[in-house]
Write an enzyme that holds these catalytic residues in place. Sequence first.
Site, PDB file in Angstrom:
ATOM      1  N   ASN A   1       3.814   5.278  -7.348  1.00  0.00           N
ATOM      2  CA  ASN A   1       3.207   4.154  -6.633  1.00  0.00           C
ATOM      3  C   ASN A   1       2.001   4.697  -5.874  1.00  0.00           C
ATOM      4  O   ASN A   1       2.152   5.326  -4.835  1.00  0.00           O
ATOM      5  CB  ASN A   1       4.241   3.540  -5.672  1.00  0.00           C
ATOM      6  CG  ASN A   1       3.648   2.433  -4.810  1.00  0.00           C
ATOM      7  OD1 ASN A   1       2.508   2.016  -5.017  1.00  0.00           O
ATOM      8  ND2 ASN A   1       4.429   1.962  -3.840  1.00  0.00           N
ATOM      9  N   TRP A   2       0.831   4.444  -6.440  1.00  0.00           N
ATOM     10  CA  TRP A   2      -0.382   5.015  -5.838  1.00  0.00           C
ATOM     11  C   TRP A   2      -0.759   4.310  -4.534  1.00  0.00           C
ATOM     12  O   TRP A   2      -1.636   4.799  -3.798  1.00  0.00           O
ATOM     13  CB  TRP A   2      -1.555   4.906  -6.819  1.00  0.00           C
ATOM     14  CG  TRP A   2      -1.435   5.740  -8.060  1.00  0.00           C
ATOM     15  CD1 TRP A   2      -0.359   6.492  -8.455  1.00  0.00           C
ATOM     16  CD2 TRP A   2      -2.417   5.894  -9.087  1.00  0.00           C
ATOM     17  NE1 TRP A   2      -0.617   7.109  -9.664  1.00  0.00           N
ATOM     18  CE2 TRP A   2      -1.879   6.757 -10.066  1.00  0.00           C
ATOM     19  CE3 TRP A   2      -3.709   5.386  -9.274  1.00  0.00           C
ATOM     20  CZ2 TRP A   2      -2.583   7.119 -11.222  1.00  0.00           C
ATOM     21  CZ3 TRP A   2      -4.421   5.746 -10.422  1.00  0.00           C
ATOM     22  CH2 TRP A   2      -3.860   6.615 -11.388  1.00  0.00           C
ATOM     23  N   LYS A   3      -0.165   3.166  -4.273  1.00  0.00           N
ATOM     24  CA  LYS A   3      -0.508   2.368  -3.085  1.00  0.00           C
ATOM     25  C   LYS A   3      -2.024   2.100  -3.073  1.00  0.00           C
ATOM     26  O   LYS A   3      -2.636   2.028  -4.137  1.00  0.00           O
ATOM     27  CB  LYS A   3       0.008   3.042  -1.811  1.00  0.00           C
ATOM     28  CG  LYS A   3       1.515   3.361  -1.937  1.00  0.00           C
ATOM     29  CD  LYS A   3       2.180   3.746  -0.660  1.00  0.00           C
ATOM     30  CE  LYS A   3       3.657   4.043  -0.921  1.00  0.00           C
ATOM     31  NZ  LYS A   3       4.403   4.347   0.294  1.00  0.00           N
TER      32      LYS A   3
ATOM     33  N   HIS B   1       8.494  -4.137  -2.176  1.00  0.00           N
ATOM     34  CA  HIS B   1       8.292  -2.844  -1.513  1.00  0.00           C
ATOM     35  C   HIS B   1       8.310  -3.059   0.000  1.00  0.00           C
ATOM     36  O   HIS B   1       7.834  -4.076   0.505  1.00  0.00           O
ATOM     37  CB  HIS B   1       6.955  -2.225  -1.945  1.00  0.00           C
ATOM     38  CG  HIS B   1       6.814  -0.817  -1.485  1.00  0.00           C
ATOM     39  ND1 HIS B   1       6.440  -0.502  -0.195  1.00  0.00           N
ATOM     40  CD2 HIS B   1       7.038   0.357  -2.119  1.00  0.00           C
ATOM     41  CE1 HIS B   1       6.442   0.815  -0.069  1.00  0.00           C
ATOM     42  NE2 HIS B   1       6.797   1.361  -1.225  1.00  0.00           N
TER      43      HIS B   1
ATOM     44  N   GLU C   1       6.556  -1.996   2.308  1.00  0.00           N
ATOM     45  CA  GLU C   1       5.248  -2.288   2.928  1.00  0.00           C
ATOM     46  C   GLU C   1       4.865  -3.750   2.734  1.00  0.00           C
ATOM     47  O   GLU C   1       4.230  -4.359   3.600  1.00  0.00           O
ATOM     48  CB  GLU C   1       4.184  -1.326   2.363  1.00  0.00           C
ATOM     49  CG  GLU C   1       4.375   0.070   2.936  1.00  0.00           C
ATOM     50  CD  GLU C   1       3.981   1.209   2.006  1.00  0.00           C
ATOM     51  OE1 GLU C   1       3.210   0.985   1.057  1.00  0.00           O
ATOM     52  OE2 GLU C   1       4.468   2.335   2.239  1.00  0.00           O
TER      53      GLU C   1
ATOM     54  N   GLU D   1      14.651   2.591  -1.226  1.00  0.00           N
ATOM     55  CA  GLU D   1      13.646   3.303  -0.441  1.00  0.00           C
ATOM     56  C   GLU D   1      13.938   3.098   1.037  1.00  0.00           C
ATOM     57  O   GLU D   1      13.513   2.100   1.635  1.00  0.00           O
ATOM     58  CB  GLU D   1      12.249   2.763  -0.759  1.00  0.00           C
ATOM     59  CG  GLU D   1      11.817   2.999  -2.189  1.00  0.00           C
ATOM     60  CD  GLU D   1      10.294   3.063  -2.315  1.00  0.00           C
ATOM     61  OE1 GLU D   1       9.819   4.074  -2.821  1.00  0.00           O
ATOM     62  OE2 GLU D   1       9.609   2.132  -1.876  1.00  0.00           O
TER      63      GLU D   1
ATOM     64  N   GLY E   1       6.802   8.171   3.365  1.00  0.00           N
ATOM     65  CA  GLY E   1       5.573   8.748   3.904  1.00  0.00           C
ATOM     66  C   GLY E   1       5.773   9.519   5.196  1.00  0.00           C
ATOM     67  O   GLY E   1       4.806   9.846   5.877  1.00  0.00           O
TER      68      GLY E   1
ATOM     69  N   SER F   1       9.570  10.241   0.265  1.00  0.00           N
ATOM     70  CA  SER F   1       9.242  11.658   0.403  1.00  0.00           C
ATOM     71  C   SER F   1       9.877  12.535  -0.679  1.00  0.00           C
ATOM     72  O   SER F   1      10.326  13.652  -0.402  1.00  0.00           O
ATOM     73  CB  SER F   1       9.617  12.158   1.803  1.00  0.00           C
ATOM     74  OG  SER F   1       8.886  11.429   2.795  1.00  0.00           O
TER      75      SER F   1
ATOM     76  N   GLY G   1       5.542   8.056  -3.892  1.00  0.00           N
ATOM     77  CA  GLY G   1       4.295   7.677  -3.243  1.00  0.00           C
ATOM     78  C   GLY G   1       3.330   8.851  -3.217  1.00  0.00           C
ATOM     79  O   GLY G   1       2.647   9.156  -4.196  1.00  0.00           O
ATOM     80  N   GLY G   2       3.265   9.535  -2.074  1.00  0.00           N
ATOM     81  CA  GLY G   2       2.272  10.586  -1.859  1.00  0.00           C
ATOM     82  C   GLY G   2       2.188  11.612  -2.984  1.00  0.00           C
ATOM     83  O   GLY G   2       1.086  11.964  -3.436  1.00  0.00           O
TER      84      GLY G   2
HETATM   85  P1  13P Z   1       6.348   8.549  -0.263  1.00  0.00           P
HETATM   86  O1  13P Z   1       6.784   9.245  -1.531  1.00  0.00           O
HETATM   87  O2  13P Z   1       4.923   8.826   0.099  1.00  0.00           O
HETATM   88  O3  13P Z   1       7.315   8.761   0.855  1.00  0.00           O
HETATM   89  O4  13P Z   1       6.363   6.964  -0.587  1.00  0.00           O
HETATM   90  C1  13P Z   1       7.497   6.415  -1.161  1.00  0.00           C
HETATM   91  C2  13P Z   1       7.176   5.025  -1.572  1.00  0.00           C
HETATM   92  O5  13P Z   1       6.989   4.152  -0.751  1.00  0.00           O
HETATM   93  C3  13P Z   1       7.067   4.765  -3.015  1.00  0.00           C
HETATM   94  O6  13P Z   1       7.029   3.400  -3.281  1.00  0.00           O
END
Ligand code: 13P
Length: 258
Positions: A16-18, A101, A103, A172, A178, A217, A238-239
């Site tokens: 997930n590149w956000k 998600h 967010e 999640e 993050g 993470s 994510g990251g």
């Molecule tokens: P991180 O891997 O950056 O913690 O993000 C997880 C995430 O929200 C994937 O959708």
Amino acid sequence: MSAPTGAQRTALVLGNWKMNGDAASAEALLAGLVAGCHGLSGVAGVCPPYPYLGLAASRLAGTGVGWGAQDVSAFEDGAYTGEVSARMLADLGCTWTLVGHSERRTLFGDTDAEVARKAARALAAGLVPVVCVGETLAEREAGSTEAVLARQIDAVCPVLRDAGERCVLAYEPVWAIGTGLTASPAQAQAAHAFIRARLAAGGVAAAPRLSLLYGGSVKPSNAVELFGQPDVDGGLIGGASLVAADFLSICRAAAGRS
Ligand code: 13P
């Protein structure tokens, strides 16, 4: 017949590149994935921002790495400025779309009911919804993790009942996204087992065969242990998905899980 074990379910890792990067960084990341993705066919997928889905489609076609969206409209078609429909995503060759998600839930007010409508739109367009659930730190500390997961899952069960194996759940924990904090393998396993059981109790007959992803993470250094849990079938990253080598290493951990 005995219940499927983790190794019998489809391993899947989605990046997930956000809302990160630009066309140049997307191009570079895709090139890195294409160069290193041999042996990962069907295991890996990326969810770039909408404007780069076409780029992902053109670079990833034929590589075995799929692509999907980070969200989808709850509406089918029409005067909904700024929205992107499930049919448009299907036109772009998306396999998946994330829905719910954290967010989206916390920053943009997506409710459980809206998440269910989005999942229904995705399914109707032939996409696989990746339904994201998870508790906040305050909810975990208050001992209400299972109550929160139950509420989020119960809202989508009526939509997922007829989807067969064409859906994915992602656990999640909000406190692990993050933050560098990761759920311990035991915490992840407990939540995943609860999610699977709750889906089954909600009439989702395919629950034992669905892929349940862990997100929060995940890194190359903790992926093997997390994916070694019996109900953890892969990850939502994510990251670490923004660094091709790290993402590919996490995908290999899922592909090799036993
Ligand atoms: P991180 O891997 O950056 O913690 O993000 C997880 C995430 O929200 C994937 O959708």
